[in-house]
Design a protein around this motif. Structure first.
Motif, short mmCIF file in Angstrom:
data_model
loop_
_atom_site.label_atom_id
_atom_site.label_comp_id
_atom_site.label_asym_id
_atom_site.label_seq_id
_atom_site.Cartn_x
_atom_site.Cartn_y
_atom_site.Cartn_z
N ARG A 22 0.91 9.07 -12.58
CA ARG A 22 0.16 10.08 -13.34
C ARG A 22 1.07 10.86 -14.27
NH1 ARG A 22 -2.34 11.38 -8.38
NH2 ARG A 22 -0.87 13.08 -8.17
N HIS A 29 0.80 4.10 -2.88
CA HIS A 29 0.41 5.47 -2.53
C HIS A 29 1.51 6.44 -2.91
CE1 HIS A 29 -1.57 8.55 0.03
NE2 HIS A 29 -2.63 7.84 -0.24
N PHE A 60 -7.75 17.59 -5.06
CA PHE A 60 -6.36 17.36 -4.67
C PHE A 60 -6.03 18.19 -3.44
CE2 PHE A 60 -1.89 18.60 -4.83
CZ PHE A 60 -1.27 17.36 -4.84
N ASP A 92 2.23 8.18 3.61
CA ASP A 92 1.97 7.20 2.55
C ASP A 92 1.82 5.80 3.11
OD1 ASP A 92 2.04 9.11 0.53
OD2 ASP A 92 4.23 9.03 0.43
N GLN A 115 -10.41 5.29 -7.65
CA GLN A 115 -10.30 4.69 -8.97
C GLN A 115 -10.46 5.68 -10.12
OE1 GLN A 115 -13.19 1.64 -9.66
NE2 GLN A 115 -12.28 1.01 -11.59
N GLU A 116 -11.38 6.63 -9.95
CA GLU A 116 -11.69 7.52 -11.07
C GLU A 116 -11.04 8.88 -10.95
OE1 GLU A 116 -13.25 6.47 -13.64
OE2 GLU A 116 -14.15 4.61 -12.91
N ARG A 173 -8.50 10.15 -8.54
CA ARG A 173 -7.07 10.31 -8.26
C ARG A 173 -6.16 9.99 -9.44
NH1 ARG A 173 -4.98 6.97 -3.44
NH2 ARG A 173 -5.52 5.44 -5.01
N PRO A 174 -6.48 8.98 -10.23
CA PRO A 174 -5.56 8.68 -11.35
C PRO A 174 -5.64 9.67 -12.52
CG PRO A 174 -6.87 6.74 -10.71
CD PRO A 174 -7.50 7.93 -10.08
N ALA A 175 -6.62 10.53 -12.54
CA ALA A 175 -6.78 11.43 -13.68
C ALA A 175 -5.57 12.35 -13.82
CB ALA A 175 -8.05 12.26 -13.53
N PRO A 176 -5.19 12.63 -15.04
CA PRO A 176 -3.98 13.42 -15.26
C PRO A 176 -4.08 14.84 -14.72
CG PRO A 176 -5.13 12.98 -17.33
CD PRO A 176 -5.85 12.22 -16.28
N GLY A 196 0.82 -1.20 0.00
CA GLY A 196 0.00 0.00 0.00
C GLY A 196 0.86 1.25 0.00
N CYS A 197 1.86 1.24 0.81
CA CYS A 197 2.76 2.39 0.89
C CYS A 197 3.41 2.67 -0.46
CB CYS A 197 3.82 2.14 1.95
SG CYS A 197 5.06 3.42 2.05
N TYR A 249 -5.55 15.60 -11.92
CA TYR A 249 -5.89 15.55 -10.50
C TYR A 249 -5.11 16.58 -9.70
CZ TYR A 249 -6.12 13.79 -5.71
OH TYR A 249 -6.26 13.67 -4.35
N ARG A 250 -3.79 16.52 -9.86
CA ARG A 250 -2.99 17.58 -9.24
C ARG A 250 -3.43 18.89 -9.87
NH1 ARG A 250 2.43 18.03 -6.79
NH2 ARG A 250 2.26 15.77 -6.57
N ASN A 272 -18.68 4.30 -15.08
CA ASN A 272 -18.91 3.91 -16.47
C ASN A 272 -20.34 3.48 -16.75
OD1 ASN A 272 -16.63 4.07 -18.41
ND2 ASN A 272 -15.54 3.14 -16.69
N TRP A 305 1.85 7.06 -6.89
CA TRP A 305 0.74 7.55 -7.72
C TRP A 305 1.12 8.79 -8.54
CZ3 TRP A 305 -2.78 5.86 -10.51
CH2 TRP A 305 -3.58 4.80 -10.12
N PHE A 361 -1.89 5.80 4.84
CA PHE A 361 -3.02 5.84 3.92
C PHE A 361 -2.94 4.74 2.87
CE2 PHE A 361 -3.19 10.06 5.81
CZ PHE A 361 -4.53 10.12 6.14
N GLY A 362 -1.74 4.43 2.44
CA GLY A 362 -1.57 3.33 1.50
C GLY A 362 -2.00 2.02 2.11
N GLU A 418 -5.75 1.74 2.31
CA GLU A 418 -6.38 1.53 1.02
C GLU A 418 -6.19 0.09 0.55
OE1 GLU A 418 -5.56 5.01 -1.26
OE2 GLU A 418 -5.85 3.79 -3.08
N ARG A 425 -14.40 4.51 -3.46
CA ARG A 425 -13.92 3.87 -4.68
C ARG A 425 -13.81 4.83 -5.84
NH1 ARG A 425 -15.61 -1.86 -6.81
NH2 ARG A 425 -15.08 -1.06 -8.86
#
Lengths: 244, 244
Positions: free
Chosen positions: A181, A174, B132, B166, B118-119, B121-124, A170-171, B126-127, B37, A177, B169-170, B173, B114
């Motif tokens: 990206r 995290h 964020f 990390d 899943q949707e 955080r991975p978006a380019p 997990g670490c 996001y930052r 989706n 990420w 939280f990691g 998750e 989720r």
DNA sequence: GGCGCTAATAAATACCATTCATCATCGTCG
DNA sequence: CGACGATGATGAATGGTATTTATTAGCGCC
């Protein structure tokens, strides 16, 4: 309606294995470049030298194609890691090795790692899939290390091996990420040292006299691990420099 | 051409805020039930009592609608947590509190969590997004706790606060993914204790055994032996890595 | 050297997000 | 008090893309 009987359809017959591997190679490219959603079957077909419909002869749908591509990558990776790992001794070194190789995989194949984390793992049928089993085997090495370390008296007996597994993987996820990206970079060796040390020693200042010795030893261990890495003893830069 | 002038279009005018909150409530329902989706704009529109096109008057596209829904949830959550936290004292308790409330949020709203993981955080992009920043503030509480703990002499000074963030939280998750896929359940309190303890004390058998010095020396000897074995090899590159 | 079997094709279908031309309602002003 | 312009709201059209299907072409078998 007879549009063109003069125009003969070009058809190129190939053995199924060849077709399948062509399609998977093309799909890998496209998924890596575009991600799952923006990958077009048309594009994959084009690069594989077939027509859209042909893909559906071998793969039930786009998602199955993705799963097969990621499976293939993962299997290859497991093979590469497994043998080297057998040589590593001592719980600190073993944990460090697992962390380091995992970080290296992410660093080498960010797009595929992402597909695994984002598209594959959250799917409702993930448990029960082949990739689930592969991943289980992959992460289970760490569980075994912790169990062995406890048995050998190196690690605290009340540590839950499964929890340690989640802590470590997990670490790593995290922390990577941002990189996944496409933001910035990281050094697998350095990050592996930091994570391994933190997991190994924890946060708390032990009840023992805060020995300066403690950190000296830790640093020495770190240095040793780096030396070993450089010497190719333990964590080698696996597959990039190795035949597959 | 007027097909049916006999049929008068039913139109229901409302103040924008009301429309927006209706749409967001409906969208939240549908996203939670179906995932991103499989959520249909038609379905959202139906439940909100508007027509598809109307949604696009207020939201640029489906994804923006998702982001707004998750943002709203997250903001609410932050407000709830913040005040309670102020009362907690001691680094162990503070870490435990953060872990526990986070686990509770996931347990209460698995579908929204989720979507975030899943949707969003991975978006380019996001930052740079509002979410964020919200998430940054959310996780930063832990960073502050670690810094304060170090300053107070409760925690090891070489711990990297960001890495601890990390790790925690990691770990949470990773450990909750099965639950997020709908498999089984977990007890937030129990898991919070286990995680907090593991992070706090680490894996290594520390001071408990008879002589602390004993194990330090043992490790020193092990490390030295490894160094000797690897002797003759040029030192690793740059790597300023030290145990932190 | 024809004949069936199946790979491969190209066109058709279905499904949705998104856009657009048009209409209905409200507040305002003559 | 009644037209009128602005704008909220509509529902049908558009466009893109995964998936299906009807048709054709090449290979092996006799």
């Amino acid at each position: 309606m007879p549009p063109r009987s003069a125009l003969k359809r070009q058809v190129n017959r190939l053995p199924p294995e060849r077709r399948i591997s062509d399609i998977m190679a093309a799909a890998k490219q496209v998924f890596v470049e575009k991600g799952y959603n923006d990958a077009l079957i048309t594009d994959i077909a084009l690069r594989a030298g077939v027509v859209e419909g042909s893909i559906y002869r071998f793969f039930a749908n786009k998602r199955e194609l993705l799963v097969k591509v990621v499976e293939h990558w993962f299997e290859e990776m497991l093979r590469d890691d497994a043998e080297q790992f057998a040589a590593v001794r001592g719980s600190w070194n073993q944990i460090r090795f697992i962390v380091y190789t995992h970080l290296t995989s992410i660093h080498r194949d960010p797009a595929l790692s992402r597909l695994m984390f984002q598209e594959i793992r959250p799917a409702p049928d993930y448990r029960g899939s082949h990739l689930f089993e592969l991943n289980r085997a992959y992460t289970h090495r760490l569980v075994d290390v912790v169990k062995a370390g406890i048995a050998a008296g190196e690690l605290r007996p009340e540590s839950s091996p499964n929890l340690v597994r989640d802590l470590v993987f997990g670490c790593i996820e995290h922390r990577t990420w941002a990189f996944l990206r496409g933001e910035g970079d990281f050094d697998p060796a350095e990050m592996a040292d930091a994570i391994t040390n933190l997991v190994h020693h924890g946060l708390a200042l032990g009840s023992e006299p805060a020995s300066p010795m403690e950190s000296v030893v830790a640093r020495l261990e770190t240095a040793t691990a780096r030396l070993e890495a450089a010497a190719g003893i333990a964590p080698a830069k696996s597959s990039s420099s190795r035949p597959r």
